[in-house]
Enzyme design. Structure first.
Site, PDB file in Angstrom:
ATOM      1  N   ARG A  18       0.838  -1.215   0.000  1.00  0.00           N
ATOM      2  CA  ARG A  18       0.000   0.000   0.000  1.00  0.00           C
ATOM      3  C   ARG A  18       0.876   1.269   0.000  1.00  0.00           C
ATOM      4  NH1 ARG A  18      -2.757  -3.898  -0.693  1.00  0.00           N
ATOM      5  NH2 ARG A  18      -4.650  -4.436   0.446  1.00  0.00           N
TER       6      ARG A  18
ATOM      7  N   SER B 198     -10.270   1.140   4.053  1.00  0.00           N
ATOM      8  CA  SER B 198      -9.478   0.869   5.262  1.00  0.00           C
ATOM      9  C   SER B 198      -8.861   2.175   5.748  1.00  0.00           C
ATOM     10  CB  SER B 198      -8.350  -0.115   4.953  1.00  0.00           C
ATOM     11  OG  SER B 198      -8.881  -1.277   4.365  1.00  0.00           O
TER      12      SER B 198
ATOM     13  N   GLU C 150      -3.722   4.769   6.370  1.00  0.00           N
ATOM     14  CA  GLU C 150      -3.673   4.497   4.921  1.00  0.00           C
ATOM     15  C   GLU C 150      -4.278   5.663   4.137  1.00  0.00           C
ATOM     16  OE1 GLU C 150      -4.590   0.476   3.393  1.00  0.00           O
ATOM     17  OE2 GLU C 150      -5.924   1.472   1.981  1.00  0.00           O
TER      18      GLU C 150
END
Ligand code: FAD
Ligand code: NAP
Length: 336
Positions: A164, A236, A332
């Site tokens: 990510r 998320s 994130e």
């Protein structure tokens, strides 16, 4: 090209945060993009590139120009018996690219079905789901630096993709604009079906098709994840933490049920959603902010949540995970 002033961004971020930008423009072609960036940079304005707004939390009004990129196009650059190289304009919807690949039986991105947002943003955090990541099919991207408008192509190696993560989310954050992305897709079947939610597909054996994989993933995601068109969220909120083997041994002593996944680089990934759930947050609501009842890692806005209330709520979550597990969760979502 029409610049709007004091423009509401509420419908342009999936968290549905009610903020405004000083200036706003929608851009349909690349030449306009360069021109506008040049003009507003020379005026000393900050610039924010906005795709689908599905990985952003606006913490205040944006004091600068928001450029909403909606350039479209998916073209085949070259192909042989084994693979095809496609070039996509940055403003193209990611899921349209997946649909195109599935329709043509080009393999490699079917597990990434239904991820919201644009393909231009996909390299930023090296989007991933169900064991597949953008980097697995990434060939190169084109764009330019906002500071001097110098164009540059980035290869796979130069993009420094991680879990990510990429150079565009770290060193080049808000400094480089991606205008198009090239993917190399396979013409041969090679499905990744080791996630528990995909187990039913394995039962199909030889009858598995790319369309069945996409349809199954869409069904699972629609049943498990909040639809941002209905409930405000940005997916998320935190990344899954990665820890060492030694840390894992210590944690398992205290938490024998701890789920974990070993990655090829020998790091160990823990599901952040599980850690948050163990701290009692799953489904918990404070005002209009909540942890989603089907996946604790997703923070939702029931309607009138402010960014401050989301920041307070997620800080409490972070603190409780530190105090219970000694693990510091990393965000994130991108804050502006
Ligand atoms: P935006 O939110 O508009 O932008 C994100 C960042 O990228 C910002 O910093 C922005 O400035 C920058 N950016 C955008 N476009 C460009 C460009 N052309 N050039 C330079 N910078 C740019 N993510 C996953 O990885 N896997 C998932 O399975 C997943 N599922 C999700 C499910 C839901 C319900 C939601 C709401 C989100 C999910 N996400 C997932 C997160 C999100 O969809 C992805 O990160 C997506 O790539 C964001 O795209 P976007 O166009 O909305 O980016
Ligand atoms: P899930 O299947 O319930 O799994 C929970 C977590 O465990 C996931 O984060 C996943 O890591 C990890 N995991 C599960 N099985 C694994 C395996 N076999 N090997 C390695 N790791 C495994 O997750 P979910 O919430 O339903 O989401 C499904 C997929 O969509 C996941 O890949 C998730 O990342 C992705 N997703 C991402 C976002 C986002 O905003 N980033 C939002 C929704 C869904 P990974 O996350 O590394 O896959």
């Amino acid at each position: 090209m029409k610049i709007k002033e004091n423009y509401s961004l509420q419908e342009l971020n999936t968290f549905k945060i009610d903020v405004k930008s000083k200036y706003f423009i929608e851009i349909e072609n690349e030449s306009d993009l360069k021109e506008i960036v040049k003009e507003y940079k020379s005026k000393g304005e900050k610039i924010l590139l906005l795709g689908g707004g599905s990985n952003i939390l606006f913490t205040k009004d944006f004091d600068g120009l928001v450029v909403h990129l909606i350039t479209k196009g998916i073209d085949i650059v070259s192909q042989d018996d084994d693979s095809v190289l496609i070039d996509c304009k940055a403003g193209e919807e990611w899921d349209e690219v997946v649909q195109f690949a599935v329709n043509n039986e080009y393999y490699g991105i079917e597990n990434l079905s239904l991820i919201p947002g644009t393909i231009g943003a996909a390299p930023i955090q090296n989007i991933g789901a169900y064991g597949a990541e953008l980097k697995d099919v990434f060939y190169s991207l084109d764009g330019f630096y906002t500071a001097d408008l110098v164009e540059k192509s980035f290869s796979l190696g130069e993009s420094e993709f991680g879990y990510r993560d990429s150079i565009f989310k770290s060193e080049l954050k808000d400094k480089f604009i991606i205008t198009s992305v090239k993917l190399r897709l396979s013409k041969e079947k090679n499905f990744k079906l080791n996630y528990r939610d995909l187990a039913d597909l394995n039962k199909l054996r030889k009858n598995i098709t790319i369309k069945k994989v996409r349809d199954h993933i869409i069904k699972v995601r629609e049943s498990k994840l909040p639809n941002p068109k209905v409930i405000g969220n940005a997916g998320s909120f935190y990344k899954n933490p990665e820890i060492s083997a030694k840390q894992l041994t210590n944690l398992i002593d205290q938490n024998p049920d701890l789920p974990y996944f070993k990655s090829p680089d020998r790091k160990i990934k823990l599901p952040a959603g599980w850690l948050i759930e163990q701290c009692g947050w799953k489904g918990k609501r404070e005002g209009d902010v909540a942890s989603y009842h089907r996946q604790a890692l997703i923070i939702i806005n029931y309607g009138n949540a402010t960014s401050q209330s989301i920041l307070n709520f997620t800080q409490e979550i972070k603190d409780s995970v530190i105090s219970k597990f000694g693990i510091e969760l990393e965000t994130e979502v991108n804050f502006y």
